[in-house]
Design a protein around this motif. Structure first.
Motif, PDB file in Angstrom:
ATOM      1  N   THR A  78       0.962  -1.139   0.144  1.00  0.00           N
ATOM      2  CA  THR A  78       0.266  -0.231   0.012  1.00  0.00           C
ATOM      3  C   THR A  78       0.692   0.861  -0.227  1.00  0.00           C
ATOM      4  O   THR A  78       0.439   2.242  -1.263  1.00  0.00           O
ATOM      5  N   GLN A  79       2.061   1.345   0.924  1.00  0.00           N
ATOM      6  CA  GLN A  79       2.602   2.236   0.904  1.00  0.00           C
ATOM      7  C   GLN A  79       3.974   2.684  -0.479  1.00  0.00           C
ATOM      8  O   GLN A  79       3.597   3.659  -0.981  1.00  0.00           O
ATOM      9  N   LEU A  80       3.719   1.381  -1.074  1.00  0.00           N
ATOM     10  CA  LEU A  80       3.987   1.257  -3.041  1.00  0.00           C
ATOM     11  C   LEU A  80       3.410   2.422  -3.698  1.00  0.00           C
ATOM     12  O   LEU A  80       4.127   3.339  -4.186  1.00  0.00           O
ATOM     13  N   LEU A  81       1.993   1.891  -3.476  1.00  0.00           N
ATOM     14  CA  LEU A  81       0.924   2.092  -4.270  1.00  0.00           C
ATOM     15  C   LEU A  81       1.266   3.731  -4.506  1.00  0.00           C
ATOM     16  O   LEU A  81       1.046   4.702  -5.054  1.00  0.00           O
ATOM     17  N   CYS A  82       1.071   4.106  -3.263  1.00  0.00           N
ATOM     18  CA  CYS A  82       0.698   5.378  -2.149  1.00  0.00           C
ATOM     19  C   CYS A  82       2.006   6.299  -3.498  1.00  0.00           C
ATOM     20  O   CYS A  82       1.850   7.491  -3.706  1.00  0.00           O
ATOM     21  N   ASP A  83       3.480   5.801  -2.839  1.00  0.00           N
ATOM     22  CA  ASP A  83       4.602   6.260  -3.280  1.00  0.00           C
ATOM     23  C   ASP A  83       4.386   6.771  -4.281  1.00  0.00           C
ATOM     24  O   ASP A  83       4.739   7.719  -5.268  1.00  0.00           O
ATOM     25  N   LEU A  84       3.973   5.670  -5.916  1.00  0.00           N
ATOM     26  CA  LEU A  84       3.865   6.121  -7.231  1.00  0.00           C
ATOM     27  C   LEU A  84       2.419   7.323  -7.689  1.00  0.00           C
ATOM     28  O   LEU A  84       2.189   7.685  -8.642  1.00  0.00           O
ATOM     29  N   SER A  85       1.687   6.900  -7.272  1.00  0.00           N
ATOM     30  CA  SER A  85       0.380   7.381  -6.927  1.00  0.00           C
ATOM     31  C   SER A  85       0.534   8.865  -7.216  1.00  0.00           C
ATOM     32  O   SER A  85      -0.257   9.818  -7.308  1.00  0.00           O
ATOM     33  N   PHE A  86       1.126   9.890  -5.361  1.00  0.00           N
ATOM     34  CA  PHE A  86       0.852  11.044  -5.082  1.00  0.00           C
ATOM     35  C   PHE A  86       1.721  11.928  -5.260  1.00  0.00           C
ATOM     36  O   PHE A  86       1.677  12.843  -5.612  1.00  0.00           O
ATOM     37  N   SER A  87       2.356  11.146  -6.267  1.00  0.00           N
ATOM     38  CA  SER A  87       4.387  12.444  -5.560  1.00  0.00           C
ATOM     39  C   SER A  87       3.768  13.412  -7.289  1.00  0.00           C
ATOM     40  O   SER A  87       4.351  14.252  -7.397  1.00  0.00           O
ATOM     41  N   GLY A  88       3.187  13.068  -8.609  1.00  0.00           N
ATOM     42  CA  GLY A  88       3.005  13.994  -9.623  1.00  0.00           C
ATOM     43  C   GLY A  88       1.878  14.609  -8.861  1.00  0.00           C
ATOM     44  O   GLY A  88       2.402  16.188  -8.788  1.00  0.00           O
ATOM     45  N   SER A  89       0.920  14.724  -8.087  1.00  0.00           N
ATOM     46  CA  SER A  89      -0.172  15.867  -7.734  1.00  0.00           C
ATOM     47  C   SER A  89       0.719  16.593  -6.255  1.00  0.00           C
ATOM     48  O   SER A  89      -0.253  17.448  -6.147  1.00  0.00           O
ATOM     49  N   ILE A  90       1.609  15.979  -5.710  1.00  0.00           N
ATOM     50  CA  ILE A  90       2.385  16.925  -4.577  1.00  0.00           C
ATOM     51  C   ILE A  90       3.011  17.437  -5.515  1.00  0.00           C
ATOM     52  O   ILE A  90       2.829  18.993  -5.157  1.00  0.00           O
ATOM     53  N   ASP A  91       4.143  17.041  -6.777  1.00  0.00           N
ATOM     54  CA  ASP A  91       4.769  18.490  -7.295  1.00  0.00           C
ATOM     55  C   ASP A  91       3.682  19.374  -7.662  1.00  0.00           C
ATOM     56  O   ASP A  91       4.007  20.853  -7.962  1.00  0.00           O
ATOM     57  N   ARG A  92       2.724  18.611  -8.311  1.00  0.00           N
ATOM     58  CA  ARG A  92       1.665  20.391  -8.637  1.00  0.00           C
ATOM     59  C   ARG A  92       0.682  20.788  -8.257  1.00  0.00           C
ATOM     60  O   ARG A  92       0.779  22.418  -8.197  1.00  0.00           O
ATOM     61  N   HIS A  93      -0.005  19.868  -6.208  1.00  0.00           N
ATOM     62  CA  HIS A  93      -0.453  20.966  -5.808  1.00  0.00           C
ATOM     63  C   HIS A  93       0.359  21.507  -4.417  1.00  0.00           C
ATOM     64  O   HIS A  93      -1.100  22.362  -3.370  1.00  0.00           O
ATOM     65  N   GLY A  94       1.307  20.819  -4.330  1.00  0.00           N
ATOM     66  CA  GLY A  94       2.137  21.357  -2.564  1.00  0.00           C
ATOM     67  C   GLY A  94       2.121  20.088  -1.999  1.00  0.00           C
ATOM     68  O   GLY A  94       1.356  20.098  -1.568  1.00  0.00           O
ATOM     69  N   PHE A  95       2.506  20.624  -0.943  1.00  0.00           N
ATOM     70  CA  PHE A  95       2.450  19.486   0.862  1.00  0.00           C
ATOM     71  C   PHE A  95       1.488  20.102   1.842  1.00  0.00           C
ATOM     72  O   PHE A  95       1.624  18.279   1.791  1.00  0.00           O
ATOM     73  N   ARG A  96       1.058  21.058   1.319  1.00  0.00           N
ATOM     74  CA  ARG A  96       0.349  20.605   2.639  1.00  0.00           C
ATOM     75  C   ARG A  96      -0.807  20.289   2.617  1.00  0.00           C
ATOM     76  O   ARG A  96      -1.420  19.378   3.331  1.00  0.00           O
ATOM     77  N   PRO A  97      -1.712  20.383   1.689  1.00  0.00           N
ATOM     78  CA  PRO A  97      -3.173  19.202   1.547  1.00  0.00           C
ATOM     79  C   PRO A  97      -2.973  17.882   1.531  1.00  0.00           C
ATOM     80  O   PRO A  97      -3.822  16.737   2.501  1.00  0.00           O
ATOM     81  N   TYR A  98      -1.978  16.947   0.885  1.00  0.00           N
ATOM     82  CA  TYR A  98      -1.684  15.270   1.321  1.00  0.00           C
ATOM     83  C   TYR A  98      -1.046  15.757   2.344  1.00  0.00           C
ATOM     84  O   TYR A  98      -1.255  14.760   3.417  1.00  0.00           O
ATOM     85  N   ALA A  99      -0.070  16.277   3.754  1.00  0.00           N
ATOM     86  CA  ALA A  99       0.155  16.532   4.647  1.00  0.00           C
ATOM     87  C   ALA A  99      -1.098  16.600   5.386  1.00  0.00           C
ATOM     88  O   ALA A  99      -0.945  16.061   7.072  1.00  0.00           O
ATOM     89  N   LEU A 100      -1.630  16.942   5.442  1.00  0.00           N
ATOM     90  CA  LEU A 100      -3.586  16.631   6.529  1.00  0.00           C
ATOM     91  C   LEU A 100      -4.162  15.745   5.750  1.00  0.00           C
ATOM     92  O   LEU A 100      -4.964  15.298   7.183  1.00  0.00           O
TER      93      LEU A 100
END
Length: 401
Positions: free
Chosen positions: A37-59
């Motif tokens: 699960t962590q591996l799939l999240c690693d690959l799934s969220f990296s692009g959106s984090i680069d686009r939308h920033g750290f805070r939404p995903y940190a929350l």
């Protein structure tokens, strides 16, 4: 919070196994589900984090963790016929939180305005925070199991909702550095084509496997494989392993600036080969406990140091680079403990384990647990070979200059 996500359920493996008659493979599947699960999240969220920033995903991460802990704790109530289903689903949920944080934390550190030596120290310190968190998780969980009894595990899981709430509150106000601009960011294809990246990927994979085989199975191995009481074993073995790992990261972060990173990590993997051989083959229980602690020190810097090595080679990789490297670590962290569990189950039903146990005065369960721990030798050997190749590449480049 990441320390809770990774370590709380393994401390409860034996109580869960005895209460619900779970197999080693089922327990290993919880570990596999965690890191897949962590591996799939690693690959799934990296692009959106680069686009939308750290805070939404940190929350988002602590909210998902909170839901996962609640579901795991309520598994016997929600799934009375088969509580294991609830445990598995809860594991997937809180593991998703760990995956998101894994993609976030390293790039956040990488955005700090520091030179390479100080950034290496910062990366070591943040990984040391995980190790000290593991000490806290193991100590508190072990003491509560002792005081409240093995059947109190749902209440212990509920207690670990507190770090998720605190993490959410802190990320509401935390400042973040500047991300790599999208126009400057390196593409996946450019990173994948690099031989150095592939080697860094497999070194972190080996580091994840060698760390998590001990981390996930040490509690069960010490109690059932070595015959040490759970409370003493968790404190002297699992806690001290985590403390040694944290100490190694702090020492390297403080004094390691002038050292050759790759040579140090190669020596760490060589040490881990001997540690795993000792865990599987040495008879003395307290000698083996000492080796487990030494293993924590040996594995301490492999993952964070190779993250810094890769980020130095690909300074414009952004969150994607760290996501790919985290995927390597998580693949090792899932494959290693799961494979160890499979070997334990295979050995427990084999005739050779019974015959070997009779020869060396061990039960079948003790032989099986030792056989499973020997799986770590394969991953430590992989790491040593990879770092040897990386060192030779460096020597070749120096010769060409």
């Amino acid at each position: 919070m990441q320390a809770v996500v990774v370590n709380v359920s393994p401390i409860l493996f034996i109580p869960l196994r005895e209460q619900f008659h779970l197999t080693f493979s089922q327990l290993g599947l919880l570990v596999l589900a965690n890191f897949i699960t962590q591996l799939l999240c690693d690959l799934s969220f990296s692009g959106s984090i680069d686009r939308h920033g750290f805070r939404p995903y940190a929350l988002l991460a602590p909210v998902v963790a909170l839901l996962g802990f609640l579901l795991f704790a309520a598994a016997p109530v929600l799934f009375p016929q088969n509580p294991y289903i609830g445990m598995l689903l809860g594991t997937v949920l809180f593991s998703g939180s760990g995956g998101i944080l894994e993609v976030l934390l390293s790039p956040i550190v990488d955005t700090l305005p520091l030179d390479e030596a100080k950034k290496t120290a910062a990366m070591s310190f943040i990984h040391a925070a995980y190790s000290w968190g593991q000490v806290v998780v193991v100590l508190i969980t072990t003491v509560l199991v002792f005081l409240w009894g093995a059947t109190s595990w749902p209440f212990i899981m509920l207690l670990w909702c507190i770090p998720a709430v605190l993490t959410f509150l802190m990320f509401l106000v935390a400042p973040f550095g500047d991300r790599v601009a999208e126009d400057n960011r390196q593409k996946f294809s450019e990173i994948f084509k690099s031989r150095v990246f592939v080697l860094c990927f497999f070194s972190i994979m080996a580091a994840g496997a060698t760390e998590l085989i001990i981390s996930q199975w040490a509690s069960s191995f010490i109690e059932k494989g070595l015959g040490v009481s759970k409370t003493i074993g968790d404190i002297l073995g699992v806690c001290m392993f985590a403390a040694a790992m944290g100490t190694g990261r702090v020492l390297y972060g403080t004094y390691g600036a002038g050292l050759d990173r790759k040579k140090v990590v190669r020596f760490c993997f060589l040490s881990l080969i001997f540690c795993y051989l000792a865990m599987g083959l040495l008879p003395g229980r307290y000698i083996v406990l000492a080796v487990i602690v030494l293993g924590g020190f040996a594995v301490s810097i492999a993952w964070p140091t190779m993250l810094v090595e890769a980020s130095g080679k690909f300074p414009l990789g952004g969150a994607r680079l760290f996501a790919l490297l985290a995927a390597g670590g998580d693949s090792g962290s899932s494959l290693g403990p799961w494979l160890a569990g499979k070997v334990m189950d295979m050995a427990s039903s084999s005739h050779w384990a019974l015959r070997l146990g009779d020869c060396v005065n061990l039960t079948v369960e003790q032989v099986s647990l030792r056989a499973g721990m020997l799986v770590g030798v394969l991953f430590a050997l992989l790491g040593y070979v990879v770092l040897t190749v990386l060192c030779r590449i460096d020597l070749k480049k120096k010769g060409e200059r």
